[in-house]
Design an enzyme around this catalytic site. Structure first.
Site, PDB file in Angstrom:
ATOM      1  N   ASN A 208      -4.002   5.140   0.836  1.00 37.71           N
ATOM      2  CA  ASN A 208      -3.070   4.332   0.048  1.00 37.71           C
ATOM      3  C   ASN A 208      -1.900   3.898   0.931  1.00 37.71           C
ATOM      4  OD1 ASN A 208      -1.897   3.215  -2.372  1.00 37.71           O
ATOM      5  ND2 ASN A 208      -0.483   4.954  -2.385  1.00 37.71           N
TER       6      ASN A 208
ATOM      7  N   GLY B 172      -1.769  -9.498  -2.649  1.00 36.17           N
ATOM      8  CA  GLY B 172      -2.825  -9.323  -1.648  1.00 36.17           C
ATOM      9  C   GLY B 172      -2.428  -9.695  -0.237  1.00 36.17           C
ATOM     10  N   SER B 173      -1.121  -9.626   0.081  1.00 37.21           N
ATOM     11  CA  SER B 173      -0.760  -9.947   1.472  1.00 37.21           C
ATOM     12  C   SER B 173      -1.315  -8.890   2.423  1.00 37.21           C
ATOM     13  CB  SER B 173       0.760 -10.093   1.635  1.00 37.21           C
ATOM     14  OG  SER B 173       1.403  -8.855   1.496  1.00 37.21           O
ATOM     15  N   ASN B 174      -1.408  -7.665   1.980  1.00 42.31           N
ATOM     16  CA  ASN B 174      -1.984  -6.620   2.840  1.00 42.31           C
ATOM     17  C   ASN B 174      -3.494  -6.770   2.963  1.00 42.31           C
ATOM     18  OD1 ASN B 174       0.133  -4.577   3.784  1.00 42.31           O
ATOM     19  ND2 ASN B 174       0.706  -5.031   1.665  1.00 42.31           N
TER      20      ASN B 174
ATOM     21  N   MET C 277      -2.219  -0.975  -8.507  1.00 48.15           N
ATOM     22  CA  MET C 277      -1.111  -0.476  -9.306  1.00 48.15           C
ATOM     23  C   MET C 277      -1.560   0.419 -10.467  1.00 48.15           C
ATOM     24  SD  MET C 277       1.062  -1.723  -7.380  1.00 48.15           S
ATOM     25  CE  MET C 277       2.701  -1.563  -8.054  1.00 48.15           C
ATOM     26  N   ARG C 278      -2.676   1.099 -10.302  1.00 41.94           N
ATOM     27  CA  ARG C 278      -3.120   2.042 -11.334  1.00 41.94           C
ATOM     28  C   ARG C 278      -3.321   3.411 -10.696  1.00 41.94           C
ATOM     29  NH1 ARG C 278      -3.877  -1.138 -16.232  1.00 41.94           N
ATOM     30  NH2 ARG C 278      -4.498   0.838 -17.107  1.00 41.94           N
TER      31      ARG C 278
ATOM     32  N   HIS D  61       2.073   2.708   0.933  1.00 40.33           N
ATOM     33  CA  HIS D  61       3.255   2.848   0.076  1.00 40.33           C
ATOM     34  C   HIS D  61       4.497   2.313   0.790  1.00 40.33           C
ATOM     35  CE1 HIS D  61       5.611   4.408  -3.209  1.00 40.33           C
ATOM     36  NE2 HIS D  61       6.463   4.853  -2.314  1.00 40.33           N
TER      37      HIS D  61
HETATM   38  C1  GRF Z   1       2.769  -3.203  -0.972  1.00 38.74           C
HETATM   39  O1  GRF Z   1       4.149  -3.138  -0.743  1.00 38.74           O
HETATM   40  C2  GRF Z   1       2.171  -1.822  -1.041  1.00 38.74           C
HETATM   41  O2  GRF Z   1       2.841  -0.897  -0.220  1.00 38.74           O
HETATM   42  C3  GRF Z   1       2.390  -1.460  -2.496  1.00 38.74           C
HETATM   43  O3  GRF Z   1       2.121  -2.654  -3.180  1.00 38.74           O
HETATM   44  C4  GRF Z   1       2.471  -3.760  -2.354  1.00 38.74           C
HETATM   45  C5  GRF Z   1       1.303  -4.714  -2.345  1.00 38.74           C
HETATM   46  O4  GRF Z   1       1.648  -5.930  -1.731  1.00 38.74           O
HETATM   47  N1  GRF Z   1       1.567  -0.342  -2.888  1.00 38.74           N
HETATM   48  P1  GRF Z   1       0.524  -7.027  -1.470  1.00 38.74           P
HETATM   49  O5  GRF Z   1      -0.172  -7.285  -2.787  1.00 38.74           O
HETATM   50  O6  GRF Z   1      -0.412  -6.482  -0.442  1.00 38.74           O
HETATM   51  O7  GRF Z   1       1.268  -8.215  -0.983  1.00 38.74           O
END
Ligand code: GRF
Length: 244
Positions: A147, A28-30, A130-131, A149
């Site tokens: 999304n 969940g860093s994003n 991741m699904r 990526h």
């Molecule tokens: C990210 O690299 C995103 O591009 C990919 O999964 C990762 C998720 O990272 N789809 P985080 O959980 O947000 O740290």
């Protein structure tokens, strides 16, 4: 499904809220970057300049009619995923919708559709979800799902893109934000940023630089979408128009 929130926030009705639902499965860093950069911030002040300070949207005259970001819900498919803790500590309501709790993925996605509909989301952000989403989910929210990526699509789709780029010997990889469609990492591209692969990079070192770029690019795309600067492609085309 369980909803929890450790903070109550009752905004006034003088602003328009741009509601975002985030789907994530892991760290969940994003998600964290989105909350820190956007949550309860105004898209722009009356002169059109971005406003960085968090706002309380309660009848303050300069905020009348302003667009304010509200991340209304974090949904995860993984009970105990670290992203949950990040949401709890930041006051974002959460829902856990584990696939194991349903007989089929379609059944799961029916509940997912309901949860997202209830939240009245303007935008659904897949940030490390991741699904693969069912066609029913994608079709329920046309042009509203994006999304993130960690590669320059169409190169290196799938879940091991960073390792794949390194293994392949690519000199440049990067980050893509795209609309989600029914395929895996195949939807129309909204934005991309390159990341150079350095001599001696490991998956960890390259991932660190890719994540840093992701954390900026995702918020930037969300701001542009909220500002009406991103035009989803017309049928038959893949080209997304993005205004400055
Ligand atoms: C990210 O690299 C995103 O591009 C990919 O999964 C990762 C998720 O990272 N789809 P985080 O959980 O947000 O740290």
């Amino acid at each position: 499904m369980s909803f929890t929130s450790n903070e109550e926030w009752s905004p006034g009705d003088s602003c328009t809220f741009f509601k975002i639902v985030v789907l994530a499965s892991g760290t969940g860093s994003n998600f964290q970057a989105l909350v820190e950069q956007l949550q309860r911030r105004i898209l722009a002040d009356p002169e059109g300049n971005p406003v960085l300070a968090p706002v309380c949207c309660t009848g303050n005259p300069p905020l009348m009619g302003a667009v304010v970001f509200d991340i209304t819900l974090l949904i995860t498919d993984v009970p105990g995923a670290p992203v949950l803790e990040k949401a709890w500590t930041r006051g974002v309501p959460t829902a856990v919708l584990s696939y194991e709790a349903y007989a089929t993925a379609e059944e799961h996605d029916k509940h997912l559709i309901d949860a997202v509909r209830e939240s009245e989301a303007d935008l659904i952000v897949l940030a490390g979800y991741m699904r693969v989403l069912s066609p029913a989910f994608v079709q329920a929210f046309p042009g509203k799902i994006i999304n993130l990526h960690p590669a320059l699509l169409p190169a290196f789709p799938g879940t091991t893109s960073i390792a794949d780029a390194l293994e392949y010997g690519a000199k440049v990889t990067g980050v893509t934000v795209h609309y989600a469609d029914e395929g895996v990492d195949t939807g129309p591209i909204i934005a991309q940023e390159p990341v150079r692969v350095e001599e001696g990079d490991t998956v960890e070192s390259l991932a660190g630089r890719i994540h840093a770029v992701e954390h900026e690019l995702l918020s930037d795309v969300v701001r542009k979408i909220a500002a009406g600067k991103v035009m989803a492609p017309q049928s038959g085309s893949r080209k997304v128009r993005v205004d400055k």
